[in-house]
Design a protein around this motif. Structure first.
Motif, mmCIF file in Angstrom:
data_model
loop_
_atom_site.group_PDB
_atom_site.id
_atom_site.type_symbol
_atom_site.label_atom_id
_atom_site.label_comp_id
_atom_site.label_asym_id
_atom_site.label_seq_id
_atom_site.Cartn_x
_atom_site.Cartn_y
_atom_site.Cartn_z
ATOM 1 N N PHE A 258 0.886 -1.163 0.000
ATOM 2 C CA PHE A 258 0.000 0.000 0.000
ATOM 3 C C PHE A 258 0.925 1.214 0.000
ATOM 4 O O PHE A 258 1.596 1.483 1.005
ATOM 5 N N ASN A 272 -8.792 4.821 3.033
ATOM 6 C CA ASN A 272 -8.684 3.603 2.238
ATOM 7 C C ASN A 272 -7.719 2.601 2.853
ATOM 8 O O ASN A 272 -7.883 1.391 2.674
ATOM 9 N N ALA A 273 -6.719 3.081 3.579
ATOM 10 C CA ALA A 273 -5.802 2.169 4.275
ATOM 11 C C ALA A 273 -6.546 1.381 5.346
ATOM 12 O O ALA A 273 -6.294 0.181 5.531
ATOM 13 N N ALA A 276 -8.474 -1.284 3.383
ATOM 14 C CA ALA A 276 -7.602 -2.305 2.797
ATOM 15 C C ALA A 276 -6.922 -3.153 3.866
ATOM 16 O O ALA A 276 -6.598 -4.323 3.628
ATOM 17 N N LYS A 277 -6.702 -2.583 5.039
ATOM 18 C CA LYS A 277 -6.040 -3.330 6.116
ATOM 19 C C LYS A 277 -7.026 -4.088 6.990
ATOM 20 O O LYS A 277 -6.805 -5.246 7.347
ATOM 21 N N ALA A 288 -3.856 -5.062 2.741
ATOM 22 C CA ALA A 288 -2.600 -4.302 2.703
ATOM 23 C C ALA A 288 -1.659 -4.864 3.762
ATOM 24 O O ALA A 288 -1.969 -4.840 4.950
ATOM 25 N N MET A 291 2.826 -1.125 4.227
ATOM 26 C CA MET A 291 2.427 0.246 3.926
ATOM 27 C C MET A 291 3.674 1.106 3.721
ATOM 28 O O MET A 291 4.340 1.498 4.673
ATOM 29 N N TYR A 413 -1.849 -1.422 -3.897
ATOM 30 C CA TYR A 413 -2.577 -0.158 -3.801
ATOM 31 C C TYR A 413 -1.575 0.990 -3.836
ATOM 32 O O TYR A 413 -0.477 0.887 -3.293
ATOM 33 N N TYR A 414 -1.969 2.107 -4.456
ATOM 34 C CA TYR A 414 -1.099 3.281 -4.420
ATOM 35 C C TYR A 414 -1.936 4.543 -4.526
ATOM 36 O O TYR A 414 -2.986 4.578 -5.170
ATOM 37 N N GLY A 439 -8.993 1.670 -2.195
ATOM 38 C CA GLY A 439 -8.654 0.590 -1.271
ATOM 39 C C GLY A 439 -9.604 -0.583 -1.312
ATOM 40 O O GLY A 439 -9.431 -1.552 -0.584
#
Length: 481
Positions: A258, A272-273, A276-277, A288, A291, A413-414, A439
């Motif tokens: 991520f 979004n983190a 995603a996490k 993710a 990170m 993810y970016y 995410g």
């Protein structure tokens, strides 16, 4: 369905295991037994194969519109029963009710999508080299399929495999995880009630998957296997499938990076983190895992993420205000603890969490580690838990190289506002699924699947049904005779 009456579903019959044995299904939030389920063995798999082969030809020849209507009715039924299905999922898997509701809706979307795709299996006419010939391309069902599904998404991983198989005209046998069999039985009941012909679907649960699956792997008439799970098991199945040249789809482990660049919308990146996490408490192959944050925004991102995760409430997923449920079992907790301990031993700083609470349930709190390096276990292995490992980077080329330095290649993810960088990373990150400022990229109409050791094939989208179809061509001569 009533969970205390769970039975195997073989050839359209709800039945006990041939050996008469059972196993317990445990709620991971309470560690209490919630159901006893028949423990299928090789004889049960043989019965399921025979039942499927008996109806294989008639199901393959059924009109696409007929197959589509069954899937549409099943999708509608899933949505109508959403609350009951979500509660069942939370009881056996642990995720919060809000996430279970989302998964049931997501699972139903695969039945709906592939109901539509069933009617779009098109052929082709290719210009021949002779005026006296025509070349026709047709697609036919690959045949009896075996779907082996995991515990972390116990409904969606079934519909994502069963949907395209049924749409293509393939009978299918489902072997769900023994940790979460109840959702599989509920889906079988929904398909039965939707009018699926007897024998087209079987569901077998068992605590000895090796001998159970081996029967299907040895059977030449089983022409397709679709598996979601660990890379190690996927490799073994691929070797076994080679003996009878089965078609193989594999969705295996991930190691998702991520990446947050300095020009990113930091609030959006943090939001979004968290998704995603923490979706399914990090027990997702697209979670993710690493990170990478560009150094100018490292401190701000770390602080914002820590603050966001600190607001999440951990507990039994059946409680409406809970946002973090338990891990699936004690082994999952032990792996998370091992990764956190290794990171701290090598110098990582604990910003949040890091200590398992006392009491029943396989709980582990949202945890943030700063100062993580690529040499730590948490950066090298899939953690499958609620731990955000933050690593610093300086340049675009550097982070691409570090993100790609793994045998996994499922999701990445970016976050950046630079349109050129969006395209450069899309081309150079070695992952099958890319969330560019997103995410949560998974959806029924997109091709889900990985690169490298994260698997083969695609699920979802119009590509998903191709996994269950053989291409044939007919060279037709004598046109002008």
């Amino acid at each position: 369905m009533e969970i205390d009456k769970a039975r195997l579903y073989i050839g359209g019959e709800w039945t006990e295991a041939a050996a008469g044995t059972y196993f317990d299904v445990v709620n991971p939030a309470t560690e209490q037994v919630i159901a006893r389920v028949p423990d299928a063995g090789p004889q049960d798999m043989r019965r399921a194969i025979d039942a499927a082969l008996a109806v294989q030809a008639s199901w393959a020849d059924a009109p696409a519109a007929e197959r589509a209507q069954i899937l549409l009715r099943a999708a509608q039924s899933m949505r109508a029963q959403l609350e009951d299905l979500a509660r069942l999922m939370t009881e056996e898997e642990g995720k919060p009710l809000s996430e279970s509701r989302g998964e049931i809706a997501y699972a139903a979307s695969f039945f709906e999508w592939f109901a539509e795709e069933a009617k779009r299996v098109y052929g082709e006419i290719i210009p021949a080299n002779s005026a006296n010939k025509r070349i026709l391309v047709i697609k036919r069902p690959v045949g009896l399929s075996l779907a082996i599904t995991p515990w972390n998404f116990p409904a969606a991983m079934i519909t994502r495999k069963v949907g395209p198989a049924l749409a293509a005209g393939c009978p299918v046998i489902v072997k769900p995880s023994e940790l979460t069999p109840l959702s599989a039985f509920a889906i079988a009941k929904i398909l039965e009630d939707a009018g699926l012909p007897l024998g087209v679907l079987s569901v077998l649960t068992g605590t000895q998957p090796g001998p159970l699956v081996q029967v299907a792997m040895d059977e030449f008439s089983v022409r397709k296997i679709s598996f979601t799970g660990s890379t190690a098991v996927g490799k073994r199945l691929m070797v076994q499938a080679a003996e009878t040249m089965k078609r193989v789809s594999l969705e295996l482990g991930g190691q998702a990076p991520f990446i947050v660049f300095a020009d990113a919308d930091l609030d959006a990146a943090v939001e979004n983190a968290v998704i995603a996490k923490m979706r399914s408490v990090g027990e997702s192959c697209v979670a993710a895992n690493r990170m990478y944050v560009q150094r100018p925004v490292l401190e701000a991102f770390s602080r914002k993420l820590t603050d966001a995760l600190a607001t999440m409430r951990m507990g039994d997923g059946l409680q409406n205000d809970v946002t973090v449920g338990p891990l699936i079992d004690g082994r999952a907790v032990a792996k998370v603890e091992r990764h956190v301990a290794d990171a701290q031993k090598q110098g990582a700083r604990l910003l949040l969490g890091g200590t398992r609470p006392q009491g029943p349930g396989y709980f582990y709190p949202p945890t943030v580690l700063a100062g993580v390096t690529d040499s730590m276990l948490i950066a090298q292995e899939e953690t499958f838990g609620p731990v955000a490992a933050i690593l610093a980077f300086d340049t675009e080329d550097e982070v691409i190289a570090r993100a790609n330095n793994t045998r996994a290649g499922l999701a990445a993810y970016y976050f950046t506002r630079d349109v050129g960088r969006v395209m450069r990373l899309a081309e150079h990150l070695e992952y099958g699924i890319l969330g560019a400022n997103d995410g949560l990229p998974s959806t029924a109409q997109a091709p889900f699947g990985g690169m490298k050791e994260s698997g083969l094939g695609r699920e979802g989208s119009h590509y998903g049904i191709d996994e269950y179809l053989d291409i044939k061509y007919v060279s037709l001569g004598g046109i002008n005779c």
